[in-house]
Write a protein that holds these residues in place. Structure first.
Motif, mmCIF file in Angstrom:
data_model
loop_
_atom_site.group_PDB
_atom_site.id
_atom_site.type_symbol
_atom_site.label_atom_id
_atom_site.label_comp_id
_atom_site.label_asym_id
_atom_site.label_seq_id
_atom_site.Cartn_x
_atom_site.Cartn_y
_atom_site.Cartn_z
ATOM 1 N N PRO A 1 16.013 -10.641 -21.131
ATOM 2 C CA PRO A 1 15.269 -9.961 -20.075
ATOM 3 C C PRO A 1 14.768 -8.596 -20.527
ATOM 4 N N TYR A 2 13.575 -8.256 -20.065
ATOM 5 C CA TYR A 2 12.975 -6.957 -20.358
ATOM 6 C C TYR A 2 12.349 -6.475 -19.062
ATOM 7 N N LEU A 3 12.826 -5.364 -18.532
ATOM 8 C CA LEU A 3 12.382 -4.836 -17.248
ATOM 9 C C LEU A 3 11.681 -3.503 -17.468
ATOM 10 N N VAL A 4 10.498 -3.365 -16.880
ATOM 11 C CA VAL A 4 9.699 -2.157 -17.048
ATOM 12 C C VAL A 4 9.375 -1.585 -15.675
ATOM 13 N N THR A 5 9.641 -0.297 -15.483
ATOM 14 C CA THR A 5 9.251 0.395 -14.256
ATOM 15 C C THR A 5 7.849 0.947 -14.468
ATOM 16 N N MET A 6 6.960 0.676 -13.493
ATOM 17 C CA MET A 6 5.555 1.065 -13.643
ATOM 18 C C MET A 6 4.991 1.594 -12.336
ATOM 19 N N ASN A 7 3.968 2.425 -12.438
ATOM 20 C CA ASN A 7 3.166 2.785 -11.275
ATOM 21 C C ASN A 7 2.157 1.673 -11.038
ATOM 22 N N TYR A 8 1.756 1.499 -9.777
ATOM 23 C CA TYR A 8 0.766 0.467 -9.487
ATOM 24 C C TYR A 8 -0.152 0.908 -8.353
ATOM 25 N N GLY A 9 -1.258 0.226 -8.252
ATOM 26 C CA GLY A 9 -2.177 0.376 -7.146
ATOM 27 C C GLY A 9 -2.413 -0.990 -6.538
ATOM 28 N N TYR A 10 -2.802 -1.013 -5.282
ATOM 29 C CA TYR A 10 -2.994 -2.290 -4.582
ATOM 30 C C TYR A 10 -4.260 -2.230 -3.748
ATOM 31 N N ARG A 11 -5.034 -3.308 -3.806
ATOM 32 C CA ARG A 11 -6.223 -3.455 -2.959
ATOM 33 C C ARG A 11 -6.034 -4.746 -2.166
ATOM 34 N N HIS A 12 -6.165 -4.663 -0.842
ATOM 35 C CA HIS A 12 -6.007 -5.868 -0.037
ATOM 36 C C HIS A 12 -7.374 -6.351 0.438
ATOM 37 N N GLU B 1 0.816 -1.213 0.000
ATOM 38 C CA GLU B 1 0.000 0.000 0.000
ATOM 39 C C GLU B 1 0.853 1.268 0.000
ATOM 40 N N ARG B 2 2.014 1.237 0.639
ATOM 41 C CA ARG B 2 2.902 2.406 0.677
ATOM 42 C C ARG B 2 3.595 2.647 -0.652
ATOM 43 N N GLY B 3 3.830 1.613 -1.404
ATOM 44 C CA GLY B 3 4.576 1.745 -2.647
ATOM 45 C C GLY B 3 3.786 2.430 -3.744
ATOM 46 N N GLU B 4 4.508 2.987 -4.680
ATOM 47 C CA GLU B 4 3.892 3.622 -5.849
ATOM 48 C C GLU B 4 4.481 3.098 -7.143
ATOM 49 N N VAL B 5 5.714 2.617 -7.072
ATOM 50 C CA VAL B 5 6.444 2.195 -8.268
ATOM 51 C C VAL B 5 6.893 0.756 -8.097
ATOM 52 N N CYS B 6 6.807 -0.010 -9.178
ATOM 53 C CA CYS B 6 7.284 -1.390 -9.164
ATOM 54 C C CYS B 6 8.059 -1.647 -10.445
ATOM 55 N N ARG B 7 8.686 -2.797 -10.495
ATOM 56 C CA ARG B 7 9.348 -3.233 -11.720
ATOM 57 C C ARG B 7 8.713 -4.546 -12.137
ATOM 58 N N ILE B 8 8.416 -4.662 -13.412
ATOM 59 C CA ILE B 8 7.877 -5.890 -13.979
ATOM 60 C C ILE B 8 8.977 -6.490 -14.853
ATOM 61 N N ALA B 9 9.339 -7.723 -14.567
ATOM 62 C CA ALA B 9 10.366 -8.404 -15.344
ATOM 63 C C ALA B 9 9.698 -9.409 -16.267
ATOM 64 N N LEU B 10 10.027 -9.314 -17.544
ATOM 65 C CA LEU B 10 9.485 -10.190 -18.576
ATOM 66 C C LEU B 10 10.644 -10.818 -19.347
ATOM 67 N N ALA B 11 10.327 -11.799 -20.175
ATOM 68 C CA ALA B 11 11.349 -12.411 -21.030
ATOM 69 C C ALA B 11 10.883 -12.340 -22.479
ATOM 70 N N ASP B 12 11.689 -11.700 -23.303
ATOM 71 C CA ASP B 12 11.398 -11.550 -24.723
ATOM 72 C C ASP B 12 12.369 -12.435 -25.491
ATOM 73 N N ALA C 1 -7.604 -9.605 -2.882
ATOM 74 C CA ALA C 1 -6.474 -8.713 -3.116
ATOM 75 C C ALA C 1 -6.208 -8.613 -4.612
ATOM 76 N N ALA C 2 -5.795 -7.428 -5.034
ATOM 77 C CA ALA C 2 -5.534 -7.214 -6.455
ATOM 78 C C ALA C 2 -4.425 -6.186 -6.623
ATOM 79 N N LEU C 3 -3.633 -6.386 -7.634
ATOM 80 C CA LEU C 3 -2.578 -5.468 -8.012
ATOM 81 C C LEU C 3 -2.992 -4.853 -9.344
ATOM 82 N N PHE C 4 -2.983 -3.528 -9.430
ATOM 83 C CA PHE C 4 -3.403 -2.823 -10.634
ATOM 84 C C PHE C 4 -2.189 -2.143 -11.260
ATOM 85 N N LEU C 5 -1.966 -2.398 -12.543
ATOM 86 C CA LEU C 5 -0.847 -1.812 -13.271
ATOM 87 C C LEU C 5 -1.394 -0.934 -14.384
#
Length: 73
Positions: A34-45, A19-30, A49-53
């Motif tokens: 490796p492909y890393l994306v910095t994103m804003n997110y929202g969280y509902r517990h 809940e305190r965080g605002e930024v996350c990193r999503i790691a994918l494989a292309d 529970a759900a993570l919104f990107l």
């Protein structure tokens, strides 16, 4: 987890961190690259529970996810 003394298992503590965080990193494989994306997110517990990107409806990130939906948050 390698260092079990540092593992956080208390659900309320995990929720507070997310809940305190605002930024996350999503790691994918292309194609094994490796492909890393910095994103804003929202969280509902709670029971559902759900993570919104935030994302545009098209782009490289979604192209990669369509080919390989394994990801790390």
């Amino acid at each position: 987890m390698h260092r079990q003394e540092r593992e956080i298992t208390d659900r309320s503590e995990i929720d507070a961190i997310l809940e305190r965080g605002e930024v996350c990193r999503i790691a994918l494989a292309d194609d094994n690259v490796p492909y890393l994306v910095t994103m804003n997110y929202g969280y509902r517990h709670g029971d559902r529970a759900a993570l919104f990107l935030h994302s545009a409806p098209q782009g490289k990130k979604l192209d990669i996810i369509r080919r390989n939906n394994l990801a790390c948050f």
